[in-house]
Design a protein around this motif. Structure first.
Motif, PDB file in Angstrom:
ATOM      1  N   PHE A 119      29.954  31.161   2.398  1.00 22.23           N
ATOM      2  CA  PHE A 119      30.966  31.038   0.605  1.00 22.23           C
ATOM      3  C   PHE A 119      31.029  29.428   0.859  1.00 22.23           C
ATOM      4  O   PHE A 119      32.150  29.353  -0.722  1.00 22.23           O
ATOM      5  CB  PHE A 119      32.511  31.688   1.805  1.00 22.23           C
ATOM      6  CG  PHE A 119      32.076  33.413   1.634  1.00 22.23           C
ATOM      7  CD1 PHE A 119      31.847  33.952   0.847  1.00 22.23           C
ATOM      8  CD2 PHE A 119      32.529  33.284   2.831  1.00 22.23           C
ATOM      9  CE1 PHE A 119      31.186  35.479   1.380  1.00 22.23           C
ATOM     10  CE2 PHE A 119      32.171  34.873   3.457  1.00 22.23           C
ATOM     11  CZ  PHE A 119      31.551  35.739   2.503  1.00 22.23           C
ATOM     12  N   LYS A 151      28.212  33.624  -9.295  1.00 17.33           N
ATOM     13  CA  LYS A 151      26.433  34.787  -9.272  1.00 17.33           C
ATOM     14  C   LYS A 151      24.991  34.472 -10.070  1.00 17.33           C
ATOM     15  O   LYS A 151      24.193  34.228  -9.140  1.00 17.33           O
ATOM     16  CB  LYS A 151      26.746  36.296  -9.461  1.00 17.33           C
ATOM     17  CG  LYS A 151      26.124  37.088  -8.676  1.00 17.33           C
ATOM     18  CD  LYS A 151      26.126  39.090  -9.593  1.00 17.33           C
ATOM     19  CE  LYS A 151      25.361  40.240  -7.995  1.00 17.33           C
ATOM     20  NZ  LYS A 151      26.170  40.553  -7.492  1.00 17.33           N
ATOM     21  N   GLU A 175      27.785  32.771   9.647  1.00 15.73           N
ATOM     22  CA  GLU A 175      27.899  34.099   9.516  1.00 15.73           C
ATOM     23  C   GLU A 175      26.405  34.618  10.566  1.00 15.73           C
ATOM     24  O   GLU A 175      26.159  36.086  10.215  1.00 15.73           O
ATOM     25  CB  GLU A 175      27.096  34.229   8.041  1.00 15.73           C
ATOM     26  CG  GLU A 175      28.652  34.154   7.760  1.00 15.73           C
ATOM     27  CD  GLU A 175      29.346  32.725   7.240  1.00 15.73           C
ATOM     28  OE1 GLU A 175      28.140  32.134   7.090  1.00 15.73           O
ATOM     29  OE2 GLU A 175      30.321  32.887   6.174  1.00 15.73           O
ATOM     30  N   GLU A 187      25.364  41.452  -0.849  1.00 10.28           N
ATOM     31  CA  GLU A 187      26.405  42.687  -0.604  1.00 10.28           C
ATOM     32  C   GLU A 187      27.019  41.961  -0.301  1.00 10.28           C
ATOM     33  O   GLU A 187      28.406  42.215  -0.480  1.00 10.28           O
ATOM     34  CB  GLU A 187      25.735  43.189   0.250  1.00 10.28           C
ATOM     35  CG  GLU A 187      24.681  44.465   0.030  1.00 10.28           C
ATOM     36  CD  GLU A 187      24.163  45.352   0.339  1.00 10.28           C
ATOM     37  OE1 GLU A 187      24.739  45.626   1.330  1.00 10.28           O
ATOM     38  OE2 GLU A 187      23.611  46.769  -0.123  1.00 10.28           O
ATOM     39  N   ILE A 188      27.439  41.285   0.703  1.00 13.15           N
ATOM     40  CA  ILE A 188      28.846  40.206   1.657  1.00 13.15           C
ATOM     41  C   ILE A 188      29.167  39.753   0.099  1.00 13.15           C
ATOM     42  O   ILE A 188      30.364  39.621  -0.004  1.00 13.15           O
ATOM     43  CB  ILE A 188      28.319  39.508   2.875  1.00 13.15           C
ATOM     44  CG1 ILE A 188      27.942  40.517   3.367  1.00 13.15           C
ATOM     45  CG2 ILE A 188      29.619  39.069   3.394  1.00 13.15           C
ATOM     46  CD1 ILE A 188      26.807  39.557   4.452  1.00 13.15           C
ATOM     47  N   ASP A 204      29.414  40.019  -2.372  1.00 11.49           N
ATOM     48  CA  ASP A 204      30.095  41.441  -3.392  1.00 11.49           C
ATOM     49  C   ASP A 204      31.716  41.628  -3.234  1.00 11.49           C
ATOM     50  O   ASP A 204      32.678  42.145  -3.699  1.00 11.49           O
ATOM     51  CB  ASP A 204      29.078  42.252  -4.177  1.00 11.49           C
ATOM     52  CG  ASP A 204      28.001  41.811  -5.152  1.00 11.49           C
ATOM     53  OD1 ASP A 204      28.074  40.719  -5.620  1.00 11.49           O
ATOM     54  OD2 ASP A 204      27.082  42.639  -5.067  1.00 11.49           O
ATOM     55  N   VAL A 205      31.453  41.881  -1.894  1.00 10.05           N
ATOM     56  CA  VAL A 205      32.585  42.340  -1.477  1.00 10.05           C
ATOM     57  C   VAL A 205      33.405  41.684  -0.957  1.00 10.05           C
ATOM     58  O   VAL A 205      34.308  42.375  -1.864  1.00 10.05           O
ATOM     59  CB  VAL A 205      32.233  43.372   0.335  1.00 10.05           C
ATOM     60  CG1 VAL A 205      33.449  44.157   1.118  1.00 10.05           C
ATOM     61  CG2 VAL A 205      31.004  44.394  -0.211  1.00 10.05           C
ATOM     62  N   VAL A 244      35.484  41.658  -4.475  1.00  9.93           N
ATOM     63  CA  VAL A 244      36.546  42.238  -4.816  1.00  9.93           C
ATOM     64  C   VAL A 244      37.752  42.767  -4.355  1.00  9.93           C
ATOM     65  O   VAL A 244      38.937  43.349  -4.209  1.00  9.93           O
ATOM     66  CB  VAL A 244      35.995  43.574  -5.325  1.00  9.93           C
ATOM     67  CG1 VAL A 244      35.069  43.869  -6.034  1.00  9.93           C
ATOM     68  CG2 VAL A 244      34.958  44.304  -3.709  1.00  9.93           C
ATOM     69  N   LEU A 245      37.620  41.923  -2.551  1.00 15.73           N
ATOM     70  CA  LEU A 245      38.488  42.045  -1.685  1.00 15.73           C
ATOM     71  C   LEU A 245      40.201  41.257  -2.364  1.00 15.73           C
ATOM     72  O   LEU A 245      41.700  42.161  -1.782  1.00 15.73           O
ATOM     73  CB  LEU A 245      38.402  41.568  -0.630  1.00 15.73           C
ATOM     74  CG  LEU A 245      37.150  41.903   0.261  1.00 15.73           C
ATOM     75  CD1 LEU A 245      37.312  41.441   1.258  1.00 15.73           C
ATOM     76  CD2 LEU A 245      37.606  43.469   0.809  1.00 15.73           C
ATOM     77  N   CYS A 253      41.982  44.553  -3.513  1.00 11.92           N
ATOM     78  CA  CYS A 253      42.004  45.530  -2.625  1.00 11.92           C
ATOM     79  C   CYS A 253      43.623  45.743  -2.186  1.00 11.92           C
ATOM     80  O   CYS A 253      44.075  44.561  -2.175  1.00 11.92           O
ATOM     81  CB  CYS A 253      41.137  45.346  -2.142  1.00 11.92           C
ATOM     82  SG  CYS A 253      39.607  46.442  -2.631  1.00 11.92           S
TER      83      CYS A 253
END
Ligand SMILES: [Fe+2]
Lengths: 269, 118
Positions: B60, B66, B88, B103-104, B106-107, B110-111, B114
């Protein structure tokens, strides 16, 4: 309340709420056997003995205390852990074994712990105990579940215990009385109400890790071998254990991929 | 991406990571403190030295953008270098690794939208 869960899911959920865990016979026995074989294989390499035949795995694991000394146990465990966790196939099989239960109880877009854990409990060994705890008290999210896979039959003191939800509820409201006390005091108080998980190889356990659980010295004549790994719904709240460092996404669906990569068209010149 | 660990602790983790993965630790670099600065990173990636990889403290620390991130991956792969992320425990050396890493990202991105409460 609207709920379109099917009968099977409702049955599982009810049980999970009531008992705090669910035990199921594994339908994908082939994957389960692959997991056990990988552990045995790595164990044989570590302690430098010839690989066993599958029919002898059960005896070999149960009797390992005749071969491994307690002082070498942690090294052996770490070697096996490194070996199984370096294989993405191992992780996939682990998921496959629990898939139906996870889809029913957790969801179908999941995050999986990046490292599967292994417990080896030799008879009489007090060095690998897990005193009573709830995983949430040490930074896990209450949205996680633990999938616990025994590699041998586990019973009596050779297994783990969990406090039933109804009993936990009673304790929760009176928690103040434990201020200044330790986990042994806490265990003494809940001891008579904990449930000892009786489970065989060929079955898996999924449990609510927010309920107090743990183990005591294994006073049976056999060694306990079990794997455990946490799963959670991918977009549910994370505790201290974050995505990337502790969890990895394993079942992202098409709509989420589209959503995550969407940006509104830009009208600015 | 909102993560902050003191630099000397980050260095310790990176050194330990190199030791465990038998990587030779040659040079430590810290990014400039200005927001969105990747000047040091660019410098290291484009350097034609014998250095064949970069070990990050965390994935991170890569740019949040992106497209920018993807350019970095491409550049790294083109130059046959590797990047590692200590926290990681992740190695990026192929296109498949990029997909997994993204993928990590992206998730993670968006967290914040959530449900967070408990
Ligand atoms: Fe636990």
């Amino acid at each position: 309340m609207t709920s379109y869960l099917d009968k099977k899911d409702i049955h599982l959920s009810k049980n999970f709420f009531k008992k705090g865990y669910f035990i199921q016979k594994v339908s994908d026995l082939k994957s389960l056997k692959t997991l056990r074989k990988a552990v045995v294989n790595s164990l044989c390499e570590t302690i430098k003995v010839k690989m066993k035949k599958e029919k002898d795995f059960d005896r070999f694991l149960n009797d390992i205390h005749n071969t491994i000394k307690i002082k070498n146990l942690n090294n052996t465990r770490l070697n096996i852990l490194n070996s199984i966790n370096s294989s993405s196939e191992f992780h996939q099989k682990y998921f496959e074994v629990a898939k139906n239960l996870l889809f029913s109880l957790v969801g179908n877009e999941l995050a999986m712990q990046t490292r599967v854990n292994l417990s080896i409990q030799l008879p009489g060994d007090a060095s690998s105990l897990l005193p009573v705890h709830s995983d949430i008290w040490s930074g896990d999210s209450p949205f996680e579940v633990v999938v616990w896979i025994p590699l041998v039959n586990c019973y009596s003191t050779k297994t783990m215990y969990i406090l039933k939800p109804e009993n936990y509820k009673k304790i929760h409201s009176k928690f103040k009385k434990y201020a200044g006390k330790n986990s042994s005091d806490f265990y003494k108080n809940i001891k008579k109400n904990v449930e000892w998980i009786n489970i065989k190889f060929g079955e898996i356990l999924i449990f609510n890790q927010s309920l107090p659980h743990g183990n005591i010295v294994n006073s049976e004549k056999e060694t306990r071998w079990s794997l455990n790994c946490r799963f959670k719904s991918l977009y549910s709240p994370y505790g201290d254990k974050k995505i990337g460092e502790f969890f990895k996404p394993i079942t992202i669906r098409a709509a989420s991929r589209i959503g995550m990569n969407y940006s509104l068209p830009n009208l600015k010149k | 991406m909102g993560e902050r660990v003191p630099q000397h602790i980050q260095n310790q983790i990176i050194r330990k990571f190199c030791e465990t993965n038998r990587l030779e630790y040659s040079l430590s670099a810290s990014e400039y403190a200005m927001k969105n600065s990747y000047l040091m990173l660019e410098e290291i990636i484009n350097e034609k030295s014998s250095m064949n990889g970069i070990v990050f403290y965390s994935l991170f620390q890569l740019p949040e953008n992106k497209i920018y991130r993807n350019n970095i991956y491409k550049n790294i792969i083109k130059r046959k270098k590797k990047i590692f992320f200590s926290v990681e425990n992740f190695k990026l050396s192929s296109k498949n690794d990029i997909l997994e890493l993204e993928e990590i990202w992206d998730v993670k991105s968006v967290l914040p939208s959530c449900y967070k409460g408990y």
